[in-house]
Design a protein around this motif. Sequence first.
Motif, PDB file in Angstrom:
ATOM      1  N   ASN A  10      47.824  40.752  73.272  1.00 55.42           N
ATOM      2  CA  ASN A  10      46.526  40.310  73.788  1.00 55.42           C
ATOM      3  C   ASN A  10      46.639  38.956  74.495  1.00 55.42           C
ATOM      4  OD1 ASN A  10      44.868  42.514  72.973  1.00 55.42           O
ATOM      5  ND2 ASN A  10      44.975  41.762  70.877  1.00 55.42           N
ATOM      6  N   TYR A  13      48.509  39.428  77.801  1.00 55.20           N
ATOM      7  CA  TYR A  13      47.646  40.037  78.812  1.00 55.20           C
ATOM      8  C   TYR A  13      46.664  39.022  79.368  1.00 55.20           C
ATOM      9  CZ  TYR A  13      44.264  43.022  81.121  1.00 55.20           C
ATOM     10  OH  TYR A  13      43.423  43.579  82.049  1.00 55.20           O
ATOM     11  N   LYS A  14      46.132  38.151  78.513  1.00 52.66           N
ATOM     12  CA  LYS A  14      45.226  37.109  78.991  1.00 52.66           C
ATOM     13  C   LYS A  14      45.938  36.194  79.987  1.00 52.66           C
ATOM     14  CE  LYS A  14      42.168  33.335  77.588  1.00 52.66           C
ATOM     15  NZ  LYS A  14      42.200  32.834  78.912  1.00 52.66           N
ATOM     16  N   GLU A  40      41.134  46.458  79.476  1.00 53.90           N
ATOM     17  CA  GLU A  40      41.156  45.469  78.397  1.00 53.90           C
ATOM     18  C   GLU A  40      41.099  46.167  77.035  1.00 53.90           C
ATOM     19  OE1 GLU A  40      40.183  41.075  77.522  1.00 53.90           O
ATOM     20  OE2 GLU A  40      40.044  41.961  79.487  1.00 53.90           O
ATOM     21  N   SER A  44      43.918  46.120  73.940  1.00 49.49           N
ATOM     22  CA  SER A  44      43.538  45.816  72.567  1.00 49.49           C
ATOM     23  C   SER A  44      43.923  46.943  71.613  1.00 49.49           C
ATOM     24  CB  SER A  44      42.031  45.559  72.513  1.00 49.49           C
ATOM     25  OG  SER A  44      41.635  45.252  71.212  1.00 49.49           O
ATOM     26  N   SER A  47      47.708  47.188  71.165  1.00 45.22           N
ATOM     27  CA  SER A  47      48.137  46.061  70.332  1.00 45.22           C
ATOM     28  C   SER A  47      47.867  46.344  68.856  1.00 45.22           C
ATOM     29  CB  SER A  47      47.408  44.788  70.771  1.00 45.22           C
ATOM     30  OG  SER A  47      47.731  43.717  69.936  1.00 45.22           O
TER      31      SER A  47
END
Length: 98
Positions: A10, A13-14, A40, A44, A47
């Motif tokens: 996460n 990816y951000k 997104e 999530s 993950s």
Amino acid sequence: MEPSDKGNINKLYKQVKDEYKMHENKNADKRINRLLSGLENIVSAVSEMRNKNSDSHGVGDRRLTIDKHHARLAVNSATTMADFILSVEKKANGEDGY
């Protein structure tokens, strides 16, 4: 770009979203923003699956099993996500992307 949170999908990816400005845009078509929101959710979910269902955290007998069709969905979703990110990166670097 040098990743700073190795292994945390996460957070990685951000960083990618910030680097390539992959955020929802109020000036963009709402369908594109919905797709980005869906991506997104994919990040999530993958993950969470990696953290709860894999060998990487030593869960042993507590590992949850998933059906093969759900595993295929996770793998194909992750592949689509990776392809999209690579295309965005190529475009940002002046390449065609495909």
